[in-house]
Design a protein around this motif. Structure first.
Motif, PDB file in Angstrom:
ATOM      1  N   ASP A   1      21.583   6.711  22.995  1.00 17.62           N
ATOM      2  CA  ASP A   1      20.573   7.269  21.953  1.00 17.62           C
ATOM      3  C   ASP A   1      21.336   8.435  21.471  1.00 17.62           C
ATOM      4  O   ASP A   1      21.511   8.622  20.280  1.00 17.62           O
ATOM      5  CB  ASP A   1      19.288   7.668  22.633  1.00 17.62           C
ATOM      6  N   LYS A   2      21.672   9.151  22.273  1.00 14.22           N
ATOM      7  CA  LYS A   2      22.399  10.568  22.009  1.00 14.22           C
ATOM      8  C   LYS A   2      23.674  10.589  21.411  1.00 14.22           C
ATOM      9  O   LYS A   2      24.038  11.501  20.417  1.00 14.22           O
ATOM     10  CB  LYS A   2      22.244  11.808  23.119  1.00 14.22           C
ATOM     11  N   LEU A   3      24.381   9.645  21.660  1.00 13.20           N
ATOM     12  CA  LEU A   3      25.794   9.549  21.135  1.00 13.20           C
ATOM     13  C   LEU A   3      26.432   8.344  20.204  1.00 13.20           C
ATOM     14  O   LEU A   3      26.700   8.440  18.997  1.00 13.20           O
ATOM     15  CB  LEU A   3      26.886   9.699  22.243  1.00 13.20           C
ATOM     16  N   ILE A   4      25.867   7.162  20.610  1.00  8.14           N
ATOM     17  CA  ILE A   4      26.158   5.921  19.898  1.00  8.14           C
ATOM     18  C   ILE A   4      25.423   5.597  18.619  1.00  8.14           C
ATOM     19  O   ILE A   4      26.053   5.760  17.617  1.00  8.14           O
ATOM     20  CB  ILE A   4      26.124   4.613  20.795  1.00  8.14           C
ATOM     21  N   PHE A   5      24.147   6.087  18.871  1.00  3.24           N
ATOM     22  CA  PHE A   5      22.800   5.989  17.647  1.00  3.24           C
ATOM     23  C   PHE A   5      23.432   6.873  16.462  1.00  3.24           C
ATOM     24  O   PHE A   5      23.499   6.385  15.224  1.00  3.24           O
ATOM     25  CB  PHE A   5      21.626   6.221  18.388  1.00  3.24           C
ATOM     26  N   PRO A   6      23.571   8.080  16.704  1.00  2.00           N
ATOM     27  CA  PRO A   6      24.011   8.920  15.595  1.00  2.00           C
ATOM     28  C   PRO A   6      25.414   8.533  14.890  1.00  2.00           C
ATOM     29  O   PRO A   6      25.496   8.556  13.828  1.00  2.00           O
ATOM     30  CB  PRO A   6      23.893  10.249  16.247  1.00  2.00           C
ATOM     31  N   SER A   7      26.551   8.001  15.751  1.00  3.58           N
ATOM     32  CA  SER A   7      27.574   7.569  15.437  1.00  3.58           C
ATOM     33  C   SER A   7      27.450   6.412  14.333  1.00  3.58           C
ATOM     34  O   SER A   7      27.933   6.349  13.297  1.00  3.58           O
ATOM     35  CB  SER A   7      28.444   7.074  16.606  1.00  3.58           C
TER      36      SER A   7
ATOM     37  N   TYR B   1      21.839   5.997  31.034  1.00  3.40           N
ATOM     38  CA  TYR B   1      22.846   5.218  30.505  1.00  3.40           C
ATOM     39  C   TYR B   1      22.299   5.175  28.727  1.00  3.40           C
ATOM     40  O   TYR B   1      22.932   5.517  27.751  1.00  3.40           O
ATOM     41  CB  TYR B   1      23.480   4.007  30.949  1.00  3.40           C
ATOM     42  N   TYR B   2      21.358   4.615  28.798  1.00  2.99           N
ATOM     43  CA  TYR B   2      20.334   4.240  27.451  1.00  2.99           C
ATOM     44  C   TYR B   2      20.121   5.439  26.762  1.00  2.99           C
ATOM     45  O   TYR B   2      20.398   5.641  25.536  1.00  2.99           O
ATOM     46  CB  TYR B   2      19.400   3.311  27.525  1.00  2.99           C
ATOM     47  N   ARG B   3      19.585   6.304  27.619  1.00  7.05           N
ATOM     48  CA  ARG B   3      18.749   7.690  26.954  1.00  7.05           C
ATOM     49  C   ARG B   3      20.041   8.420  26.416  1.00  7.05           C
ATOM     50  O   ARG B   3      19.827   9.059  25.433  1.00  7.05           O
ATOM     51  CB  ARG B   3      17.895   8.190  28.140  1.00  7.05           C
ATOM     52  N   LEU B   4      20.882   8.702  27.485  1.00  8.89           N
ATOM     53  CA  LEU B   4      21.996   9.744  26.935  1.00  8.89           C
ATOM     54  C   LEU B   4      23.079   9.297  26.044  1.00  8.89           C
ATOM     55  O   LEU B   4      23.467   9.696  25.129  1.00  8.89           O
ATOM     56  CB  LEU B   4      22.639  10.369  28.346  1.00  8.89           C
ATOM     57  N   GLN B   5      23.846   7.934  26.465  1.00 11.40           N
ATOM     58  CA  GLN B   5      24.822   7.783  25.795  1.00 11.40           C
ATOM     59  C   GLN B   5      24.512   6.784  24.755  1.00 11.40           C
ATOM     60  O   GLN B   5      24.899   7.103  23.538  1.00 11.40           O
ATOM     61  CB  GLN B   5      25.835   6.688  26.714  1.00 11.40           C
TER      62      GLN B   5
ATOM     63  N   ALA C   1      30.631  15.515  29.165  1.00 10.43           N
ATOM     64  CA  ALA C   1      29.585  15.423  30.312  1.00 10.43           C
ATOM     65  C   ALA C   1      28.750  14.517  30.140  1.00 10.43           C
ATOM     66  O   ALA C   1      28.564  13.502  30.943  1.00 10.43           O
ATOM     67  CB  ALA C   1      29.125  16.922  30.884  1.00 10.43           C
ATOM     68  N   LEU C   2      28.217  14.564  28.992  1.00 14.48           N
ATOM     69  CA  LEU C   2      26.857  13.641  28.635  1.00 14.48           C
ATOM     70  C   LEU C   2      27.393  12.324  28.452  1.00 14.48           C
ATOM     71  O   LEU C   2      26.848  11.299  29.230  1.00 14.48           O
ATOM     72  CB  LEU C   2      26.374  14.112  27.167  1.00 14.48           C
ATOM     73  N   PHE C   3      28.475  11.946  27.782  1.00 23.21           N
ATOM     74  CA  PHE C   3      28.996  10.509  27.724  1.00 23.21           C
ATOM     75  C   PHE C   3      29.353  10.046  28.953  1.00 23.21           C
ATOM     76  O   PHE C   3      28.994   8.954  29.458  1.00 23.21           O
ATOM     77  CB  PHE C   3      30.272  10.676  26.815  1.00 23.21           C
ATOM     78  N   SER C   4      30.145  10.761  29.711  1.00 19.54           N
ATOM     79  CA  SER C   4      30.911  10.401  31.065  1.00 19.54           C
ATOM     80  C   SER C   4      29.636  10.235  32.210  1.00 19.54           C
ATOM     81  O   SER C   4      29.751   9.357  32.840  1.00 19.54           O
ATOM     82  CB  SER C   4      31.830  11.189  31.479  1.00 19.54           C
ATOM     83  N   GLU C   5      28.702  11.002  32.132  1.00 16.06           N
ATOM     84  CA  GLU C   5      27.596  10.820  33.243  1.00 16.06           C
ATOM     85  C   GLU C   5      26.848   9.730  32.884  1.00 16.06           C
ATOM     86  O   GLU C   5      26.331   8.759  33.772  1.00 16.06           O
ATOM     87  CB  GLU C   5      26.740  12.034  33.151  1.00 16.06           C
ATOM     88  N   ALA C   6      26.676   9.438  31.612  1.00 13.18           N
ATOM     89  CA  ALA C   6      25.885   8.360  31.110  1.00 13.18           C
ATOM     90  C   ALA C   6      26.744   6.855  31.538  1.00 13.18           C
ATOM     91  O   ALA C   6      26.237   5.972  32.258  1.00 13.18           O
ATOM     92  CB  ALA C   6      25.551   8.224  29.669  1.00 13.18           C
ATOM     93  N   GLN C   7      28.104   7.118  31.456  1.00 16.33           N
ATOM     94  CA  GLN C   7      28.966   6.059  31.708  1.00 16.33           C
ATOM     95  C   GLN C   7      28.872   5.702  33.000  1.00 16.33           C
ATOM     96  O   GLN C   7      29.012   4.390  33.228  1.00 16.33           O
ATOM     97  CB  GLN C   7      30.360   6.386  31.178  1.00 16.33           C
ATOM     98  N   HIS C   8      28.782   6.544  33.910  1.00 18.84           N
ATOM     99  CA  HIS C   8      28.783   6.508  35.062  1.00 18.84           C
ATOM    100  C   HIS C   8      27.902   5.390  35.600  1.00 18.84           C
ATOM    101  O   HIS C   8      28.079   4.532  36.334  1.00 18.84           O
ATOM    102  CB  HIS C   8      28.904   7.613  35.858  1.00 18.84           C
ATOM    103  N   GLN C   9      26.379   5.718  35.071  1.00 20.74           N
ATOM    104  CA  GLN C   9      25.264   4.673  35.547  1.00 20.74           C
ATOM    105  C   GLN C   9      25.719   3.343  35.002  1.00 20.74           C
ATOM    106  O   GLN C   9      25.418   2.465  35.483  1.00 20.74           O
ATOM    107  CB  GLN C   9      24.156   5.362  34.645  1.00 20.74           C
ATOM    108  N   GLY C  10      26.341   3.292  33.802  1.00 21.20           N
ATOM    109  CA  GLY C  10      26.454   1.967  33.098  1.00 21.20           C
ATOM    110  C   GLY C  10      27.643   1.126  33.854  1.00 21.20           C
ATOM    111  O   GLY C  10      27.645  -0.076  33.637  1.00 21.20           O
ATOM    112  N   SER C  11      28.442   1.932  34.403  1.00 22.00           N
ATOM    113  CA  SER C  11      29.846   1.371  35.035  1.00 22.00           C
ATOM    114  C   SER C  11      29.589   0.954  36.460  1.00 22.00           C
ATOM    115  O   SER C  11      30.588   0.201  36.818  1.00 22.00           O
ATOM    116  CB  SER C  11      30.913   2.166  35.002  1.00 22.00           C
TER     117      SER C  11
END
Ligand SMILES: C[S@@+](CC[C@H](N)C(=O)[O-])C[C@H]1O[C@@H](n2cnc3c(N)ncnc32)[C@H](O)[C@@H]1O
Length: 334
Positions: free
Chosen positions: A104-110, A98-102, A137-147
């Motif tokens: 770092d890879k999506l929220i940080f650059p945003s 969740y931290y690594r994919l969502q 897929a990246l966002f939702s797989e990470a979200q799955h772990q977070g949710s």
């Protein structure tokens, strides 16, 4: 209570905070916490297993010890207790991806576009961000772990005995539907989310073997029809992701989708009544400012007022994830 800053070092700590986040993400990318999960390891051993040269790995290890992720005893490094529990792959409460994919890879650059976002130059809505199937897929797989953790918390808070239908609006990977359907054998769910995300939900629903009880609809919750006659309508992390003017639309749609006596469940980032925190919730709302110029932050009270105005009864609000998210429950009168 937020603490007033009194020292420049406290300002530095916040200003440099992203460097600590990056150290965490790099350690996760390298599988460093997994390497030392079974037994302590020395710099030489960690360097060899990660293929990171000793001089550079020593620098990362110092940062991780300084941040508290690792504990050094003489020449050996071990995971701190929280690291071992939450950041080692294979733990049943692992949230590293969740931290690594969502984050770092999506929220940080945003967040690099925050100043522009605040100036009203938001460029990338969630819909645009998730239009690309790989990003979805990246966002939702990470979200799955977070949710999954919050979904278990929610399942303990609700009593859905006797409920047979749940509409999980913007249900993402299906974490909440899966957990609730497992807990309530008489419950079936419909997940409505963007088509690109529904492809991810499909995989999780199939893996959970709940295909016969969880249906999937690809669409836009603000544009497309919602199934009606629902006992429960759930919206988790949706209201924060849409524009301010869309929140009333979603609440109206929920009202129409619910059967008389049905339960509305809103789970999201929510500010305290005085809007001075919680800190992480306040920070999350910044992300949505980058996404949409019409986004706004809200308290549970703001939602309660809108529900009351629509005729919902038995309205209650509470915290769900401590210091991060809130829960608002309301019933459509029978
Ligand atoms: C942060 S995720 C939360 C997913 C899920 N509710 C959970 O809590 O795990 C937000 C979800 O909202 C969905 N979403 C945002 N706007 C939407 C819209 N207009 N229609 C359908 N889904 C939407 C996104 O695709 C994403 O899956």
């Amino acid at each position: 209570m937020p603490q007033e800053l009194t020292d420049v070092r406290q300002i530095s700590r916040i200003a440099y905070g992203f460097m600590g986040s990056k150290a965490l993400f790099a350690a996760l990318d390298l599988g460093l916490f997994d390497i030392i999960a079974a037994q302590p390891a020395t710099l030489d051993q960690i360097s060899e297993k990660t293929a990171v040269a000793k001089n550079r790995m020593a620098t990362l290890l110092s940062a991780l010890v300084a941040l508290g992720f690792l504990v050094r005893v003489e020449k050996s490094y071990t995971n701190a207790r929280a690291t071992q529990r939450y950041l080692v792959r294979g733990s049943d409460v692992f949230v590293g991806d969740y931290y690594r994919l969502q984050i770092d890879k999506l929220i940080f650059p945003s967040l690099l576009g925050l100043t522009d976002g605040l100036l009203g130059k938001a460029t990338q809505s969630m819909q645009q961000m998730l239009a690309d199937p790989d990003d979805a897929a990246l966002f939702s797989e990470a979200q799955h772990q977070g949710s999954m953790g919050p979904a278990v918390l929610l399942s303990r808070r609700l009593n859905l005995t006797g409920c047979t239908s749940l509409l999980d609006v913007a249900g993402g990977s299906g974490a909440f539907s899966i957990v609730l359907c497992r807990r309530y054998p008489g419950l079936s769910s419909i997940i409505l989310d963007f088509p690109s995300v529904i492809e991810v939900s499909r995989r999780y629903v199939e893996a959970s073997q709940l295909n016969s009880r969880i249906a999937l609809i690809g669409g836009d919750a603000l544009e497309d029809d919602w199934p009606d006659h629902q006992d429960v309508v759930l919206m988790s992390y949706l209201l924060s992701a849409v524009g301010e003017s869309s929140i009333p639309t979603l609440l109206d749609r929920a009202w129409h989708a619910l059967s008389p006596g049905g339960l509305l469940v809103l789970h999201d980032f929510m500010l305290d009544v005085n809007r001075d925190g919680p800190r992480e919730a306040a920070l999350w709302f910044l992300f949505y400012t980058v996404q949409r110029s019409d986004s706004s932050s809200f308290t549970a009270g703001d939602l309660v007022e809108q529900l009351d105005h629509r005729g919902f009864t038995e309205i209650n609000s509470d915290e769900l994830i401590p210091d991060l998210t809130g829960l608002v429950l309301a019933r459509k009168p029978a």
